[in-house]
Design a protein around this motif. Structure first.
Motif, short mmCIF file in Angstrom:
data_model
loop_
_atom_site.label_atom_id
_atom_site.label_comp_id
_atom_site.label_asym_id
_atom_site.label_seq_id
_atom_site.Cartn_x
_atom_site.Cartn_y
_atom_site.Cartn_z
N SER A 66 0.84 -1.19 0.00
CA SER A 66 0.00 0.00 0.00
C SER A 66 0.88 1.25 0.00
N VAL A 67 0.50 2.23 -0.81
CA VAL A 67 1.21 3.51 -0.81
C VAL A 67 0.59 4.40 0.26
N ILE A 68 1.43 4.96 1.10
CA ILE A 68 0.96 5.90 2.12
C ILE A 68 1.16 7.31 1.57
N SER A 69 0.05 8.00 1.38
CA SER A 69 0.13 9.32 0.75
C SER A 69 0.17 10.46 1.76
N GLY A 70 -0.02 10.14 3.04
CA GLY A 70 0.04 11.22 4.02
C GLY A 70 -0.41 10.79 5.40
N TYR A 71 -0.49 11.78 6.27
CA TYR A 71 -1.00 11.54 7.62
C TYR A 71 -1.65 12.82 8.12
N ASP A 72 -2.53 12.67 9.08
CA ASP A 72 -3.21 13.81 9.68
C ASP A 72 -2.83 13.85 11.15
N GLN A 73 -2.00 14.81 11.50
CA GLN A 73 -1.49 14.88 12.87
C GLN A 73 -2.60 15.14 13.87
N GLU A 117 -5.90 14.43 13.57
CA GLU A 117 -6.82 13.29 13.68
C GLU A 117 -6.11 11.99 14.06
N LYS A 118 -4.77 12.03 14.11
CA LYS A 118 -3.97 10.84 14.41
C LYS A 118 -4.33 9.70 13.47
N SER A 119 -4.25 9.99 12.18
CA SER A 119 -4.62 9.00 11.18
C SER A 119 -3.59 8.94 10.06
N ILE A 120 -3.58 7.79 9.38
CA ILE A 120 -2.70 7.55 8.25
C ILE A 120 -3.55 7.51 6.99
N ILE A 121 -3.06 8.16 5.94
CA ILE A 121 -3.83 8.27 4.70
C ILE A 121 -3.21 7.36 3.63
N HIS A 122 -4.03 6.45 3.12
CA HIS A 122 -3.59 5.54 2.06
C HIS A 122 -3.93 6.12 0.69
N TYR A 123 -3.05 5.90 -0.25
CA TYR A 123 -3.34 6.25 -1.64
C TYR A 123 -4.44 5.35 -2.17
N MET A 124 -5.44 5.96 -2.79
CA MET A 124 -6.51 5.20 -3.42
C MET A 124 -6.52 5.53 -4.91
#
Length: 319
Positions: free
Chosen positions: A102-109, A111-118
């Motif tokens: 999975s490509v990780i495209s970012g994070y939200d500091q 919201e404490k979340s990790i954003i996956h590339y879709m």
């Protein structure tokens, strides 16, 4: 959009030897990898389902990009994203898929979340970072970086020997799929000699010995677990070995440990544990396992047989 999010191009084509993750990251760097090359290489793997990540990485390298394969951490992952590099991570699969990239495209500091590339433009993949980290840990927190060579060379790698050990793990999978099993074993032994704490290498070596029905697999699965207590695949591998050798109590133990780590990861493990429990005459729990097998493997080819077994167990258990 988070300030820590990278914009990747939409990619909808993939190949056994050019996974979508590699193609998307390469296009992010304005390098379009040729699918004609990937299709030619894929002829070596006529019966392989899924993707062979190292083949995609090597295609990217042949077209001017560099790569690193690292064991990482959540904090390092975020640093890489903030450098403008979209990392690829290895995560548990679902249903009948054991793993996926999975490509990780970012994070939200905030919201404490990790954003996956879709790959779909109207979809966003977000997962709480604690949940992501637990899933990531199951497969050793592996992170693959693909970027221009000057950027790759600017990344400080504290232990280059470990990076080489990680790369050999991916090479060994390619060799094993080419039926070059002895070469794959040698490659993994080399990987372990470079880094004896490499849980992934030990687990893969255990897997090859398991395919050969060799009890040597036990040593390497246990070594893998020693260095990663959450190595789902090592527990599952031990369960499979003990099932084959009709050591049902031990098989039950290791399947149960794998399921306790991640009950959603791999549907067929429930069928195997159900068989183990039938052999131990634990019929009610066997029935529950077969039901979970159907739940987590919705496209199972043996659905009708399993449903019949459940009905028979219902009758025997007085339900």
């Amino acid at each position: 959009m988070s300030e820590h999010e990278l914009l990747l191009p939409i990619v909808d084509e993939e190949n056994t030897c050019l996974p979508l993750a590699v193609s998307a990251v390469s296009k992010y760097w304005d390098v379009s990898l040729p699918f004609s090359e990937a299709r030619e290489i894929a002829k070596k793997y006529p019966n392989v389902r899924g993707s062979i990540l190292i083949e995609g990485i090597e295609i990217a390298e042949r077209h001017g990009l560099g790569s690193l394969i690292l064991h990482s951490s959540l904090s390092e992952l975020k640093k890489i994203i903030d450098m403008g590099i979209p990392p690829i991570v290895i995560l548990p699969g679902l249903y009948e898929t054991v793993q996926h990239a999975s490509v990780i495209s970012g994070y939200d500091q905030k919201e404490k979340s990790i954003i996956h590339y879709m790959p779909q433009p109207d979809q966003i993949g977000v997962i709480p970072e604690q949940q992501f980290d637990k899933l990531w840990e199951e497969d050793g927190r592996l992170m693959i970086l693909i970027a221009p060579t000057d950027i790759i060379s600017s990344i400080k790698v504290e232990n280059k020997t470990r990076e080489k050990s990680n790369r050999l793990c991916f090479v060994s999978e390619k060799l094993n799929l080419q039926n070059r099993h002895d070469d794959a074993i040698k490659t993994l032994i080399d990987a372990i000699s470079l880094d004896e704490t490499n849980s992934t290498a030990s687990c893969l070596l255990g897997g090859i010995y398991n395919e050969k029905n060799s009890q040597e697999c036990i040593k390497y699965y246990e070594q893998s677990i020693k260095h990663n207590k959450l190595c789902y695949l090592a527990y599952r591998g031990l369960g499979n070995y003990y099932l084959k050798t009709k050591q049902y109590e031990k098989a039950d133990k290791y399947y149960t440990q794998a399921i306790s780590i991640n009950p959603n990861r791999f549907g067929p493990i429930y069928k195997n544990r159900g068989i183990v429990r039938l052999e131990q005459n634990i019929k009610k729990k066997a029935k529950e396992d077969f039901e979970n097998y159907l739940k987590y493997t919705p496209n199972a080819k043996d659905q009708s047989n399993i449903k019949q077994a459940i009905q028979e167990l219902d009758a025997e258990c007085g339900n």
